[in-house]
Design a protein around this motif. Structure first.
Motif, short mmCIF file in Angstrom:
data_model
loop_
_atom_site.label_atom_id
_atom_site.label_comp_id
_atom_site.label_asym_id
_atom_site.label_seq_id
_atom_site.Cartn_x
_atom_site.Cartn_y
_atom_site.Cartn_z
N THR A 10 2.94 -10.09 1.33
CA THR A 10 1.77 -10.09 0.45
C THR A 10 1.79 -8.87 -0.46
OG1 THR A 10 0.42 -11.43 1.93
CG2 THR A 10 -0.76 -9.99 0.40
N GLU A 11 2.10 -7.71 0.10
CA GLU A 11 2.19 -6.50 -0.73
C GLU A 11 3.26 -6.66 -1.80
OE1 GLU A 11 0.81 -3.28 2.67
OE2 GLU A 11 2.95 -3.45 2.17
N LEU A 12 4.41 -7.21 -1.42
CA LEU A 12 5.51 -7.42 -2.36
C LEU A 12 5.08 -8.26 -3.55
CD1 LEU A 12 8.60 -7.36 -3.11
CD2 LEU A 12 8.79 -9.46 -1.75
N LEU A 46 2.03 -9.06 -4.63
CA LEU A 46 0.85 -8.60 -5.38
C LEU A 46 1.12 -7.33 -6.18
CD1 LEU A 46 -2.13 -9.06 -2.88
CD2 LEU A 46 -1.49 -10.53 -4.81
N ALA A 47 1.95 -6.44 -5.66
CA ALA A 47 2.12 -5.10 -6.23
C ALA A 47 2.53 -5.14 -7.70
CB ALA A 47 3.14 -4.31 -5.43
N ASP A 48 1.80 -4.39 -8.51
CA ASP A 48 2.08 -4.20 -9.93
C ASP A 48 1.99 -5.49 -10.75
OD1 ASP A 48 2.54 -1.49 -9.41
OD2 ASP A 48 4.62 -1.92 -8.86
N ARG A 49 1.60 -6.57 -10.14
CA ARG A 49 1.36 -7.81 -10.89
C ARG A 49 -0.09 -8.23 -10.80
NH1 ARG A 49 5.91 -12.02 -9.21
NH2 ARG A 49 5.64 -11.13 -7.15
N PHE A 50 -0.64 -8.20 -9.58
CA PHE A 50 -2.02 -8.63 -9.38
C PHE A 50 -2.90 -7.51 -8.83
CE2 PHE A 50 0.55 -12.48 -8.98
CZ PHE A 50 -0.10 -13.32 -9.85
N ALA A 51 -2.28 -6.51 -8.21
CA ALA A 51 -3.08 -5.50 -7.53
C ALA A 51 -2.31 -4.21 -7.36
CB ALA A 51 -3.50 -6.01 -6.15
N ARG A 52 -3.07 -3.17 -7.11
CA ARG A 52 -2.51 -1.90 -6.67
C ARG A 52 -2.65 -1.91 -5.15
NH1 ARG A 52 -5.02 4.15 -7.28
NH2 ARG A 52 -6.76 3.15 -6.22
N ILE A 53 -1.53 -1.72 -4.44
CA ILE A 53 -1.54 -1.70 -2.99
C ILE A 53 -1.87 -0.28 -2.55
CG2 ILE A 53 -0.23 -2.19 -0.89
CD1 ILE A 53 -0.68 -4.63 -2.83
N VAL A 54 -2.95 -0.13 -1.79
CA VAL A 54 -3.40 1.20 -1.38
C VAL A 54 -3.82 1.21 0.08
CG1 VAL A 54 -4.16 1.95 -3.68
CG2 VAL A 54 -5.76 0.71 -2.19
N ASN A 55 -3.83 2.41 0.65
CA ASN A 55 -4.43 2.57 1.97
C ASN A 55 -5.88 3.01 1.77
OD1 ASN A 55 -4.40 5.37 1.51
ND2 ASN A 55 -2.51 5.66 2.66
N VAL A 56 -6.60 3.12 2.86
CA VAL A 56 -8.03 3.45 2.78
C VAL A 56 -8.24 4.78 2.08
CG1 VAL A 56 -10.09 4.01 4.15
CG2 VAL A 56 -8.65 2.04 4.78
N ASP A 57 -7.49 5.81 2.47
CA ASP A 57 -7.70 7.15 1.90
C ASP A 57 -7.46 7.16 0.40
OD1 ASP A 57 -8.42 8.20 4.37
OD2 ASP A 57 -6.38 8.87 4.83
N THR A 58 -6.40 6.52 -0.06
CA THR A 58 -6.12 6.47 -1.50
C THR A 58 -7.21 5.73 -2.24
OG1 THR A 58 -3.74 6.58 -1.09
CG2 THR A 58 -4.43 5.72 -3.24
N CYS A 59 -7.65 4.63 -1.68
CA CYS A 59 -8.73 3.87 -2.31
C CYS A 59 -9.99 4.72 -2.44
CB CYS A 59 -9.00 2.60 -1.50
SG CYS A 59 -10.33 1.60 -2.19
N LEU A 60 -10.39 5.34 -1.35
CA LEU A 60 -11.63 6.13 -1.37
C LEU A 60 -11.53 7.34 -2.28
CD1 LEU A 60 -12.68 5.97 2.40
CD2 LEU A 60 -13.60 4.65 0.46
N SER A 61 -10.34 7.93 -2.37
CA SER A 61 -10.19 9.12 -3.21
C SER A 61 -10.28 8.79 -4.70
CB SER A 61 -8.88 9.84 -2.91
OG SER A 61 -7.78 9.09 -3.40
N SER A 62 -10.13 7.51 -5.04
CA SER A 62 -10.20 7.14 -6.45
C SER A 62 -11.54 6.54 -6.86
CB SER A 62 -9.05 6.19 -6.81
OG SER A 62 -9.15 4.99 -6.08
N LEU A 63 -12.53 6.62 -5.97
CA LEU A 63 -13.86 6.10 -6.32
C LEU A 63 -14.62 7.09 -7.19
CD1 LEU A 63 -15.01 4.57 -2.92
CD2 LEU A 63 -14.07 3.38 -4.91
#
Length: 187
Positions: free
Chosen positions: A166-168, A170-187
């Protein structure tokens, strides 16, 4: 981190984290603890950042997913009231639910995807959301899936194999694949 994903109003979509799954033959609690920990951290971080939390529930004709099953409700460990709730009858959270209109009225430009099953309703919602023009953060560690066996070859794919695939795709085509910390740090 791309600028596309910073300083945009976000919404956390928690997809199908509902009691129904615990009554399916493929249910396994083997990966539940790390999923639960990641989702709770993501949910708490989003609430702290005033990111609306949206619950999506799946209803269909399978007994545990029937509207009258009593199981179309959040798993007991998922806290709090969502900003909104939408019920879906297909794999993505947008078709015939009103979610898109609600998100646009809130000014949301970025979706944070979490929930059950990684490759099914979470991935499909990410694809449709991207096609509708949203930036999408796919938080793989806050998704859960189960092993599957390919009917043609008999090969069994682990939950991790399915998540990696799924990551393969989706990545750079439909979504940015992130972990929780990366997601939260960009809010």
């Amino acid at each position: 981190m791309t600028s596309q994903h910073t300083h945009q109003k976000s919404a956390l979509l928690i997809i199908d984290v509902q009691q129904s799954f615990m009554h399916m033959p493929y249910w396994s609690s083997g990966q539940l603890a790390p999923f639960q920990q990641a989702l709770l951290k993501l949910e708490a971080g989003c609430r702290q950042a005033d990111v609306p939390v949206v619950h999506i529930f799946h209803i269909d004709d399978d007994a545990p997913f029937c509207a009258d099953s009593g199981l179309i409700r959040a798993m007991d460990w998922l806290p709090g009231q969502p900003a909104a709730r939408f019920d879906k009858h297909v794999h993505n959270a947008f078709t015939d639910t009103g979610l898109d209109n609600w998100l646009r009225r809130q000014g949301v430009q970025r979706l944070i995807i979490s929930g059950i099953r990684t490759e099914q309703c979470c991935e499909t919602t990410a694809r449709v959301g991207s096609d509708l023009g949203y930036a999408v953060d796919f938080v793989s560690e806050a998704t859960l899936t189960f092993p599957m066996t390919h009917k043609g070859t008999g090969q069994t794919f682990s939950a991790q194999d399915i998540t990696t695939r799924t990551e393969l795709v989706l990545a750079d085509r439909f979504a940015r694949i992130v972990n929780v910390d990366t997601c939260l740090s960009s809010l």
